[in-house]
Design a protein around this motif. Structure first.
Motif, PDB file in Angstrom:
ATOM      1  N   ASN A  50       5.930  14.798   1.614  1.00 20.15           N
ATOM      2  CA  ASN A  50       4.693  15.170   0.799  1.00 20.15           C
ATOM      3  C   ASN A  50       5.008  15.195  -0.735  1.00 20.15           C
ATOM      4  O   ASN A  50       5.950  15.118  -1.139  1.00 20.15           O
ATOM      5  CB  ASN A  50       3.924  16.158   1.538  1.00 20.15           C
ATOM      6  CG  ASN A  50       4.746  17.448   1.282  1.00 20.15           C
ATOM      7  OD1 ASN A  50       5.318  17.458   0.427  1.00 20.15           O
ATOM      8  ND2 ASN A  50       4.413  18.325   2.180  1.00 20.15           N
ATOM      9  N   TYR A  51       3.592  15.313  -1.274  1.00 21.22           N
ATOM     10  CA  TYR A  51       3.741  15.389  -2.812  1.00 21.22           C
ATOM     11  C   TYR A  51       4.786  16.575  -3.241  1.00 21.22           C
ATOM     12  O   TYR A  51       5.423  16.284  -4.205  1.00 21.22           O
ATOM     13  CB  TYR A  51       2.211  15.529  -3.257  1.00 21.22           C
ATOM     14  CG  TYR A  51       2.224  16.087  -4.737  1.00 21.22           C
ATOM     15  CD1 TYR A  51       2.496  14.930  -5.930  1.00 21.22           C
ATOM     16  CD2 TYR A  51       1.688  17.295  -5.223  1.00 21.22           C
ATOM     17  CE1 TYR A  51       2.486  15.268  -7.084  1.00 21.22           C
ATOM     18  CE2 TYR A  51       2.059  17.587  -6.405  1.00 21.22           C
ATOM     19  CZ  TYR A  51       2.238  16.464  -7.540  1.00 21.22           C
ATOM     20  OH  TYR A  51       2.349  16.958  -8.888  1.00 21.22           O
TER      21      TYR A  51
ATOM     22  N   ASN B 290       2.790   1.487  -3.563  1.00 23.10           N
ATOM     23  CA  ASN B 290       1.954   1.937  -4.498  1.00 23.10           C
ATOM     24  C   ASN B 290       1.514   3.447  -4.440  1.00 23.10           C
ATOM     25  O   ASN B 290       1.366   4.246  -5.287  1.00 23.10           O
ATOM     26  CB  ASN B 290       0.435   1.081  -4.539  1.00 23.10           C
ATOM     27  CG  ASN B 290       0.922  -0.525  -4.907  1.00 23.10           C
ATOM     28  OD1 ASN B 290       2.048  -0.706  -5.612  1.00 23.10           O
ATOM     29  ND2 ASN B 290       0.078  -1.072  -4.559  1.00 23.10           N
ATOM     30  N   ARG B 291       1.275   3.903  -3.153  1.00 24.69           N
ATOM     31  CA  ARG B 291       1.032   5.188  -3.076  1.00 24.69           C
ATOM     32  C   ARG B 291       2.165   6.276  -3.442  1.00 24.69           C
ATOM     33  O   ARG B 291       2.066   7.252  -4.177  1.00 24.69           O
ATOM     34  CB  ARG B 291       0.810   5.596  -1.603  1.00 24.69           C
ATOM     35  CG  ARG B 291       0.226   7.091  -1.116  1.00 24.69           C
ATOM     36  CD  ARG B 291      -0.102   7.416   0.262  1.00 24.69           C
ATOM     37  NE  ARG B 291       0.995   7.046   1.034  1.00 24.69           N
ATOM     38  CZ  ARG B 291       1.239   6.519   2.135  1.00 24.69           C
ATOM     39  NH1 ARG B 291       0.017   5.744   2.510  1.00 24.69           N
ATOM     40  NH2 ARG B 291       2.005   6.520   2.925  1.00 24.69           N
ATOM     41  N   LEU B 292       3.604   5.871  -3.186  1.00 18.62           N
ATOM     42  CA  LEU B 292       4.624   6.641  -3.466  1.00 18.62           C
ATOM     43  C   LEU B 292       4.591   6.497  -4.849  1.00 18.62           C
ATOM     44  O   LEU B 292       4.881   7.658  -5.626  1.00 18.62           O
ATOM     45  CB  LEU B 292       5.735   5.872  -2.959  1.00 18.62           C
ATOM     46  CG  LEU B 292       6.159   6.156  -1.374  1.00 18.62           C
ATOM     47  CD1 LEU B 292       7.203   5.540  -1.077  1.00 18.62           C
ATOM     48  CD2 LEU B 292       6.417   7.575  -1.230  1.00 18.62           C
ATOM     49  N   LYS B 293       4.321   5.410  -5.867  1.00 17.83           N
ATOM     50  CA  LYS B 293       4.679   5.168  -7.268  1.00 17.83           C
ATOM     51  C   LYS B 293       3.512   6.249  -7.628  1.00 17.83           C
ATOM     52  O   LYS B 293       3.710   7.033  -8.695  1.00 17.83           O
ATOM     53  CB  LYS B 293       4.018   3.905  -7.608  1.00 17.83           C
ATOM     54  CG  LYS B 293       5.208   3.005  -7.576  1.00 17.83           C
ATOM     55  CD  LYS B 293       4.674   1.669  -7.993  1.00 17.83           C
ATOM     56  CE  LYS B 293       5.504   0.503  -7.515  1.00 17.83           C
ATOM     57  NZ  LYS B 293       5.206  -0.577  -8.123  1.00 17.83           N
ATOM     58  N   ARG B 294       2.136   6.453  -6.889  1.00 17.71           N
ATOM     59  CA  ARG B 294       1.139   7.405  -7.456  1.00 17.71           C
ATOM     60  C   ARG B 294       1.543   8.603  -7.724  1.00 17.71           C
ATOM     61  O   ARG B 294       1.290   9.652  -8.517  1.00 17.71           O
ATOM     62  CB  ARG B 294      -0.068   6.997  -6.851  1.00 17.71           C
ATOM     63  CG  ARG B 294      -0.907   5.779  -7.241  1.00 17.71           C
ATOM     64  CD  ARG B 294      -2.275   5.823  -6.774  1.00 17.71           C
ATOM     65  NE  ARG B 294      -2.526   5.743  -5.344  1.00 17.71           N
ATOM     66  CZ  ARG B 294      -2.320   5.015  -4.546  1.00 17.71           C
ATOM     67  NH1 ARG B 294      -2.182   3.732  -5.122  1.00 17.71           N
ATOM     68  NH2 ARG B 294      -2.476   4.992  -3.220  1.00 17.71           N
ATOM     69  N   GLN B 295       2.227   9.075  -6.294  1.00 17.17           N
ATOM     70  CA  GLN B 295       2.673  10.442  -6.127  1.00 17.17           C
ATOM     71  C   GLN B 295       4.000  10.814  -7.155  1.00 17.17           C
ATOM     72  O   GLN B 295       3.590  11.978  -7.866  1.00 17.17           O
ATOM     73  CB  GLN B 295       2.954  10.531  -4.714  1.00 17.17           C
ATOM     74  CG  GLN B 295       2.097  10.679  -3.614  1.00 17.17           C
ATOM     75  CD  GLN B 295       2.751  10.890  -2.378  1.00 17.17           C
ATOM     76  OE1 GLN B 295       3.762  10.365  -2.169  1.00 17.17           O
ATOM     77  NE2 GLN B 295       1.885  11.372  -1.389  1.00 17.17           N
TER      78      GLN B 295
ATOM     79  N   VAL C  14       0.771  -1.242   0.060  1.00 16.91           N
ATOM     80  CA  VAL C  14       0.120   0.025  -0.116  1.00 16.91           C
ATOM     81  C   VAL C  14       0.860   1.144  -0.037  1.00 16.91           C
ATOM     82  O   VAL C  14       0.678   2.198  -0.743  1.00 16.91           O
ATOM     83  CB  VAL C  14      -0.896   0.113   1.464  1.00 16.91           C
ATOM     84  CG1 VAL C  14      -1.620   1.304   1.341  1.00 16.91           C
ATOM     85  CG2 VAL C  14      -1.807  -1.234   1.186  1.00 16.91           C
ATOM     86  N   VAL C  15       1.846   1.281   0.827  1.00 17.38           N
ATOM     87  CA  VAL C  15       3.128   2.317   0.843  1.00 17.38           C
ATOM     88  C   VAL C  15       3.641   2.614  -0.296  1.00 17.38           C
ATOM     89  O   VAL C  15       3.615   3.567  -0.932  1.00 17.38           O
ATOM     90  CB  VAL C  15       3.909   2.352   2.291  1.00 17.38           C
ATOM     91  CG1 VAL C  15       4.743   3.382   2.076  1.00 17.38           C
ATOM     92  CG2 VAL C  15       2.992   2.298   3.235  1.00 17.38           C
TER      93      VAL C  15
END
Length: 122
Positions: free
Chosen positions: A101-102, A66-71, A63-64
């Motif tokens: 953060n982003y 994949n979130r980094l990949k999306r950002q 989950v972590v």
């Protein structure tokens, strides 16, 4: 929303080729390896392609990661109009990115792409 299909680096052989022949630039949270696929003088330049590499050492949780990949993909989408054609780039994520953060990711990615001359400096 993902990167456009023509801007994705997908095959293992492509990643290996970039790792072997590319120039490396490092920052605190991200590393990039970039190689120009064709010379700017020749007319047939392709779209630039990007791949993201996140190890399980960054986080055991998918989950972590994949979130980094999306950002990172979102940051790349915002930088696409400034990116020169004909580059293959692999973005390597370090574990120190977990507290970012982003906007920090966007700023660091832009600095790395400027340093490696993948992005236009205007």
């Amino acid at each position: 929303m993902a990167l456009p299909q023509e801007n994705r680096l997908k095959r293992r052989q492509d990643f290996d080729w970039v790792y072997q022949t590319g120039i490396r630039r490092r920052a605190t949270h991200l590393h990039i390896v970039a190689v120009q696929t064709k010379s700017p003088c020749s007319g047939g330049l392709n779209e630039s392609q990007f791949g993201i590499s996140i190890s399980k050492k960054v986080s055991k949780l998918a989950v972590v990661r994949n979130r980094l990949k999306r950002q990172i993909k979102a940051a790349l989408r915002s930088l696409l109009p400034q990116i020169k054609p004909g580059w293959s780039v692999v973005i390597i994520v370090r574990s120190s990115i977990l507290g970012c953060n982003y906007w920090q990711i966007l700023r660091e990615l832009e600095q790395l792409l400027l340093k490696s001359e993948v992005i236009r400096g205007d």
